[in-house]
Write an enzyme that holds these catalytic residues in place. Structure first.
Site, short mmCIF file in Angstrom:
data_model
loop_
_atom_site.label_atom_id
_atom_site.label_comp_id
_atom_site.label_asym_id
_atom_site.label_seq_id
_atom_site.Cartn_x
_atom_site.Cartn_y
_atom_site.Cartn_z
N CYS A 160 0.74 -0.73 -0.25
CA CYS A 160 0.02 0.16 0.16
C CYS A 160 0.76 0.93 -0.04
O CYS A 160 1.45 1.75 0.77
CB CYS A 160 -1.07 0.00 1.30
N TYR A 185 -27.80 3.53 9.00
CA TYR A 185 -29.09 5.04 9.18
C TYR A 185 -30.71 4.78 8.24
O TYR A 185 -31.60 4.94 7.62
CB TYR A 185 -28.85 5.22 7.55
N ASN A 186 -31.36 3.17 8.22
CA ASN A 186 -31.98 2.10 8.26
C ASN A 186 -32.52 2.55 7.17
O ASN A 186 -33.17 2.33 6.67
CB ASN A 186 -32.74 2.14 9.30
N THR A 187 -31.48 2.87 6.12
CA THR A 187 -31.78 2.39 4.24
C THR A 187 -31.16 0.98 4.03
O THR A 187 -30.15 0.60 4.00
CB THR A 187 -30.85 3.60 3.50
N GLU A 214 -22.97 3.65 1.02
CA GLU A 214 -22.95 2.46 1.52
C GLU A 214 -22.16 1.36 1.49
O GLU A 214 -21.46 0.52 2.12
CB GLU A 214 -24.27 1.99 1.14
#
Ligand SMILES: CC(C)C[C@H](N)C(=O)O
EC number: 1.11.1.-
Length: 440
Positions: free
Chosen positions: A72, A335-337, A411
């Site tokens: 890296c 985020y409940n999505t 996400e």
């Protein structure tokens, strides 16, 4: 983003800028998840800059050694700068032959921790703490182990979310946002795959894009449907202990067979190879199966909460709390999505991601049903997870794009946070267990 969320993010970035004088790309990408970023920065600041067992330049050199295991360069360069700034001896940057024996002795544990932590035994620990004038005290060793695990995991995040060097030769002012391995993840202003796709397509392309969208939409619906079904089934059927154990073994075995892209011409540049020994050593390649296997670590016998945490905290005070807070934060972050859907309970999906990483390291929770992993994580996602976690340097944009096409970039960054922390915790569990065994 809501107005106060935005304020919080800005405040945090301003604060970070004023303490460190820069805002690197990692910080910028992570700032999508402000709350997490805060605990990340706090623990990183503590292990790099606050009072602790190891001298400052050592810390940065250890970060370099860890990042080099995954080639890296992004992290290596960052810490080469810091190493020099904190008074490190420039000669050490010529490579391992130039560093003190004591530091060199960390090579073995760096290598095992990065790729096959289950092989670490109390003998490795004994060797490090009992070598006369070059010995490591336990607090120093714990500090080193925490740094190693942190930077292995961070390399996963860097490759997994496609983070590029800040200084790009093509840009004159030296600053360019997040673009990576020819792979640009976080177009922060336009956080949606579909919009991106349709903007760039021709008429014919539009039809194709439309079909792909329809396809990925049904993928999303199917995933949500499976989550719902699992939830319902859970309420009426409980699998037996043996059945649960079998499901874990099956998932573990299968995870070994998930191929993460061929990588024939692995040429490690000298910029990187000078910091590592045995560059060919990687996550066990189980192509030659049968001759070795990944043992199972029963999580309840040595948990982070009950064992790891207190040991680490005792030897290197307060780091336990900081890590603990960070693990909790990422584990509960939601985020409940789900893509465009709101008010969804995503606990199952997030658990599956976290536990799958531990599964690849042989860590089993006996109250978790690994059938869920199998139902919720599709093949292309498993390939991505395995690559990012075990061979991050092989991650490609194609792998990143090929799972969850409907989901937002934020996400996918969230996924990377889960993978990174799960990996870090797995490494720590093995290393700390070996230290405990050495002590008892
Ligand atoms: C990783 C994602 C599935 C997380 C989801 N968007 C949530 O807010 O919980």
């Amino acid at each position: 983003m809501q107005a106060n969320g935005l304020d919080e993010r800005t405040n945090l970035l301003v604060e970070e800028y004023s303490t460190s004088g820069r805002l690197d790309n990692i910080t910028q990408v992570m700032s999508i998840h402000t709350q997490y970023l805060e605990s990340f920065l706090r623990s990183q600041f503590y292990m790099l800059r606050m009072d602790g067992p190891l001298p400052l330049p050592y810390r940065h050199y250890i970060a370099i050694m860890a990042a080099a295991r995954h080639q890296c360069s992004y992290l290596i360069n960052m810490h080469v700068d810091e190493f020099l700034k904190t008074g490190g001896i420039a000669e050490w940057l010529n490579g391992l032959e130039y560093i003190p024996q004591r530091l060199k002795n960390l090579n073995e544990i760096n290598k095992l921790l990065a790729h096959r932590p289950w092989l670490i035994t109390k003998e490795h620990i004994q060797k490090l703490v009992k070598t006369g004038e070059n010995n490591w005290s336990l607090p120093e060793l714990v500090h080193a182990v925490v740094l190693l695990a942190h930077y292995h995991a961070l390399a996963s995040f860097v490759f997994g979310s496609g983070i590029n060097p800040e200084r790009d030769p093509d840009t004159s002012n030296g600053v360019r946002l997040i673009a990576v391995n020819n792979f640009c993840v976080c177009d922060l202003a336009n956080d949606n795959n579909i919009e991106n796709a349709s903007l760039t397509s021709s008429n014919f392309g539009n039809v194709m894009v439309f079909l792909q969208i329809a396809d990925s939409l049904s993928e999303l619906e199917a995933l949500m449907e499976r989550m719902k079904r699992l939830q319902e089934d859970k309420e009426d059927e409980e699998a037996s202990q043996e059945e649960m154990a079998t499901r874990f073994e099956k998932e573990k075995k299968e995870s070994l067979l998930v191929i993460s892209g061929a990588f024939d011409d692995e040429i490690v540049s000298t910029d990187v190879s000078r910091y590592i020994e045995d560059p060919g050593f990687g996550y066990k390649d189980f192509a030659r199966r049968g001759e070795d296997h990944l043992p199972t670590f029963r999580a309840q016998d040595y948990t982070w909460e009950n064992h790891g945490f207190s040991l680490v905290n005792r030897l290197y005070s307060d780091i336990g709390h900081l890590l603990d807070e960070k693990f909790r934060m990422v584990y509960n972050l939601t985020y409940n999505t789900m893509a465009t859907h709101e008010d969804v309970d995503t606990t199952m999906l997030r658990r599956a991601l976290f536990n799958y990483v531990h599964c690849m390291y042989g860590i089993r929770y006996d109250d978790y049903d690994y059938g869920e992993v199998n139902q919720l994580l599709e093949r292309s996602l498993k390939v991505y997870i395995k690559t990012v976690t075990c061979y991050p340097e092989r991650t490609t944009k194609r792998m990143y794009d090929s799972y969850w096409r409907q989901f937002k970039h934020s996400e996918k960054v969230h996924v990377n946070l889960l993978l990174m922390e799960a990996r870090m915790q797995a490494e720590l569990l093995y290393a700390l267990r070996a230290i405990t065994r050495h002590l008892t």
